[in-house]
Write a protein that holds these residues in place. Sequence first.
Motif, mmCIF file in Angstrom:
data_model
loop_
_atom_site.group_PDB
_atom_site.id
_atom_site.type_symbol
_atom_site.label_atom_id
_atom_site.label_comp_id
_atom_site.label_asym_id
_atom_site.label_seq_id
_atom_site.Cartn_x
_atom_site.Cartn_y
_atom_site.Cartn_z
ATOM 1 N N PRO A 23 11.049 -5.083 7.740
ATOM 2 C CA PRO A 23 10.997 -4.599 6.350
ATOM 3 C C PRO A 23 10.879 -5.737 5.335
ATOM 4 N N LEU A 24 11.521 -6.884 5.631
ATOM 5 C CA LEU A 24 11.435 -8.008 4.709
ATOM 6 C C LEU A 24 10.018 -8.561 4.641
ATOM 7 N N LEU A 25 9.349 -8.640 5.784
ATOM 8 C CA LEU A 25 7.952 -9.092 5.795
ATOM 9 C C LEU A 25 7.064 -8.140 5.002
ATOM 10 N N LEU A 26 7.261 -6.859 5.234
ATOM 11 C CA LEU A 26 6.447 -5.871 4.511
ATOM 12 C C LEU A 26 6.735 -5.912 3.012
ATOM 13 N N PHE A 27 8.006 -6.124 2.661
ATOM 14 C CA PHE A 27 8.354 -6.167 1.234
ATOM 15 C C PHE A 27 7.714 -7.374 0.549
ATOM 16 N N THR A 28 7.774 -8.543 1.207
ATOM 17 C CA THR A 28 7.181 -9.735 0.589
ATOM 18 C C THR A 28 5.678 -9.562 0.384
ATOM 19 N N ALA A 29 4.995 -8.959 1.364
ATOM 20 C CA ALA A 29 3.548 -8.737 1.213
ATOM 21 C C ALA A 29 3.265 -7.744 0.093
ATOM 22 N N SER A 30 4.049 -6.667 0.053
ATOM 23 C CA SER A 30 3.831 -5.664 -0.993
ATOM 24 C C SER A 30 4.145 -6.230 -2.378
ATOM 25 N N ASP A 31 5.214 -7.046 -2.455
ATOM 26 C CA ASP A 31 5.593 -7.614 -3.757
ATOM 27 C C ASP A 31 4.519 -8.567 -4.264
ATOM 28 N N ARG A 32 3.967 -9.409 -3.380
ATOM 29 C CA ARG A 32 2.921 -10.342 -3.825
ATOM 30 C C ARG A 32 1.650 -9.595 -4.193
ATOM 31 N N THR A 33 1.338 -8.524 -3.487
ATOM 32 C CA THR A 33 0.171 -7.710 -3.837
ATOM 33 C C THR A 33 0.350 -7.083 -5.210
ATOM 34 N N GLN A 34 1.573 -6.604 -5.466
ATOM 35 C CA GLN A 34 1.839 -5.998 -6.763
ATOM 36 C C GLN A 34 1.733 -7.034 -7.882
ATOM 37 N N GLN A 35 2.169 -8.254 -7.618
ATOM 38 C CA GLN A 35 2.035 -9.316 -8.624
ATOM 39 C C GLN A 35 0.565 -9.575 -8.949
ATOM 40 N N LEU A 36 -0.277 -9.588 -7.894
ATOM 41 C CA LEU A 36 -1.714 -9.781 -8.126
ATOM 42 C C LEU A 36 -2.286 -8.655 -8.971
ATOM 43 N N VAL A 37 -1.914 -7.431 -8.649
ATOM 44 C CA VAL A 37 -2.438 -6.284 -9.401
ATOM 45 C C VAL A 37 -1.974 -6.329 -10.851
ATOM 46 N N LEU A 38 -0.695 -6.647 -11.071
ATOM 47 C CA LEU A 38 -0.182 -6.697 -12.436
ATOM 48 C C LEU A 38 -0.852 -7.814 -13.248
ATOM 49 N N ALA A 39 -1.057 -8.969 -12.598
ATOM 50 C CA ALA A 39 -1.698 -10.079 -13.314
ATOM 51 C C ALA A 39 -3.128 -9.725 -13.703
ATOM 52 N N ARG A 40 -3.885 -9.128 -12.776
ATOM 53 C CA ARG A 40 -5.277 -8.784 -13.096
ATOM 54 C C ARG A 40 -5.342 -7.602 -14.059
ATOM 55 N N SER A 41 -4.379 -6.705 -13.989
ATOM 56 C CA SER A 41 -4.344 -5.594 -14.946
ATOM 57 C C SER A 41 -4.098 -6.108 -16.362
ATOM 58 N N SER A 42 -3.237 -7.129 -16.473
ATOM 59 C CA SER A 42 -2.993 -7.726 -17.796
ATOM 60 C C SER A 42 -4.257 -8.377 -18.340
ATOM 61 N N SER A 43 -5.009 -9.069 -17.468
ATOM 62 C CA SER A 43 -6.267 -9.678 -17.913
ATOM 63 C C SER A 43 -7.276 -8.608 -18.309
ATOM 64 N N LEU A 44 -7.326 -7.530 -17.529
ATOM 65 C CA LEU A 44 -8.249 -6.444 -17.872
ATOM 66 C C LEU A 44 -7.885 -5.829 -19.220
ATOM 67 N N ASP A 45 -6.621 -5.650 -19.496
ATOM 68 C CA ASP A 45 -6.199 -5.094 -20.792
ATOM 69 C C ASP A 45 -6.657 -5.982 -21.935
ATOM 70 N N ARG A 46 -6.561 -7.290 -21.707
ATOM 71 C CA ARG A 46 -6.969 -8.223 -22.763
ATOM 72 C C ARG A 46 -8.460 -8.109 -23.034
ATOM 73 N N PHE A 47 -9.270 -8.098 -21.971
ATOM 74 C CA PHE A 47 -10.726 -7.996 -22.184
ATOM 75 C C PHE A 47 -11.119 -6.629 -22.719
ATOM 76 N N ALA A 48 -10.413 -5.585 -22.313
ATOM 77 C CA ALA A 48 -10.706 -4.253 -22.860
ATOM 78 C C ALA A 48 -10.420 -4.221 -24.359
ATOM 79 N N SER A 49 -9.333 -4.895 -24.756
ATOM 80 C CA SER A 49 -8.995 -4.944 -26.184
ATOM 81 C C SER A 49 -10.061 -5.718 -26.966
ATOM 82 N N LEU A 50 -10.527 -6.851 -26.370
ATOM 83 C CA LEU A 50 -11.575 -7.628 -27.035
ATOM 84 C C LEU A 50 -12.862 -6.831 -27.156
ATOM 85 N N MET A 51 -13.178 -6.062 -26.081
ATOM 86 C CA MET A 51 -14.404 -5.259 -26.129
ATOM 87 C C MET A 51 -14.287 -4.144 -27.142
#
Length: 468
Positions: A23-51
């Motif tokens: 479970p710890l291995l699965l949690f670390t992978a899921s947590d890092r994936t979620q960090q990637l999604v949140l970071a790219r979602s924040s960038s997308l929000d910024r470009f959507a606002s600029l557009m």
Amino acid sequence: MRTRVQAVLLVFGILVVAAFAVPLLLFTASDRTQQLVLARSSSLDRFASLMDQAAATGDTSAVVAEARRYTRLYGEPLVVTDVRRVPVVQTGGMRAADPAVAPLIDAALRNQTAHPGGPLRPWSRGHRTFAQPAGTGTRVTGAVVMRASVGAAARDITRSWAAVLAGTALVALACTALARAATRWVVSPLRRLDRAVGQLAAGLPPEQTSAGGPPELRQLATGFNRMASTVTAALEQQRRLVADTSHQMRNPMAALRLRVDALHTHLPASADRTYNGVTGELDRLETLLDDMLALAAAEHRAGELTVTDGTDARCDAAAVALSQHRRWEPVAHRAGIALTTDAPAPVTAACTDRELTQITDILLDNAIKYAGGPGARITLGCTAEGSHAVLTVTDDGPGLDPDELARATTRFWRSARQSGTAGTGLGLAIAEQLLSGREGRLELRPARPRGLRARALVPRAPDEDGTP
């Protein structure tokens, strides 16, 4: 036992560690994936606002400059289009007309967000594409598509998994050490107790088992030591009694025989019958004493072999059979009995020549005594049957019925039909003890059409190369 207990503890420990590690291995992978999604979602929000601002003012320079700067900094391509699917900016070689990008733009213009699912793993490669509409509420002013690399996230997951697995390995090693210590703590007293029981069963003085292990084992060891002391003392008294009896009886019996022999010359002829009866009883007493001592020696030897390594003993059973035939043939001839021997092939038995000779002596002596007198036939044979060397003595005498066969090896037992012949009833018991010491056995079976077949089975000794 130690291996089995240790294996059970190790399996349990591995399952427990795995229950935490997986479970710890699965949690670390899921947590890092979620960090990637949140970071790219924040960038997308910024470009959507600029557009959205560019659509309102008609000035797209800000979104274009920011998109190109983002691609130079992070190496991730971007595509930004207006509501008519006309590209506003395209970076990093990604185009709005690409087959993988066009469906995402269409979905974003329909006010649908595209965030790829599924957690990353250390072996994940390539990229993941995100899409988001620009605008507010239900009003869509454009679309933003971003292709994000998963390499950095996969490397982070690899490092996290390596740390988790290293910790798991350390815990597994600790569990192994604890399992070995626990099994040693429990099993070592049992090993000492088992060795002491074997020595006691062999009639040897057992070593005192030291108290150790759980309280129940310490209590058992203490009780065994008390019992072993009592039993050892009783066995030692028994051995001393046999030895003292042997020493004390032989001298008086020898003196008695000398006196009886000296008295014979002074007796009248009418006393010959009484004299012969006395000498016969003396012979019987001497034979009984010899057989009792032989049985005691056989029992002691059998006990020693149960706790000592006697596997190096070996002899040619066929050679022993031929030698015994030559020794007993004159005795059988005087009794009017035909003694024959099958021509045996060499068979190596795991015992000594002396032991096998003594067993053969007993079986042939019984056969000659009870085969039925003149005209009887006795056959001595030696064969190999599987893992045993088998020495067989077969006669065509009256034999024994099933009840008598079951009691034939009982000490001092003799059949009612044997009351007129000399014997003590100890011969087969001695042979059985000698064979049991070598992990062999004595089999008594009816012969066909009549008679008795005695089979002495001894394990075969391995060849010089170790082949049995």
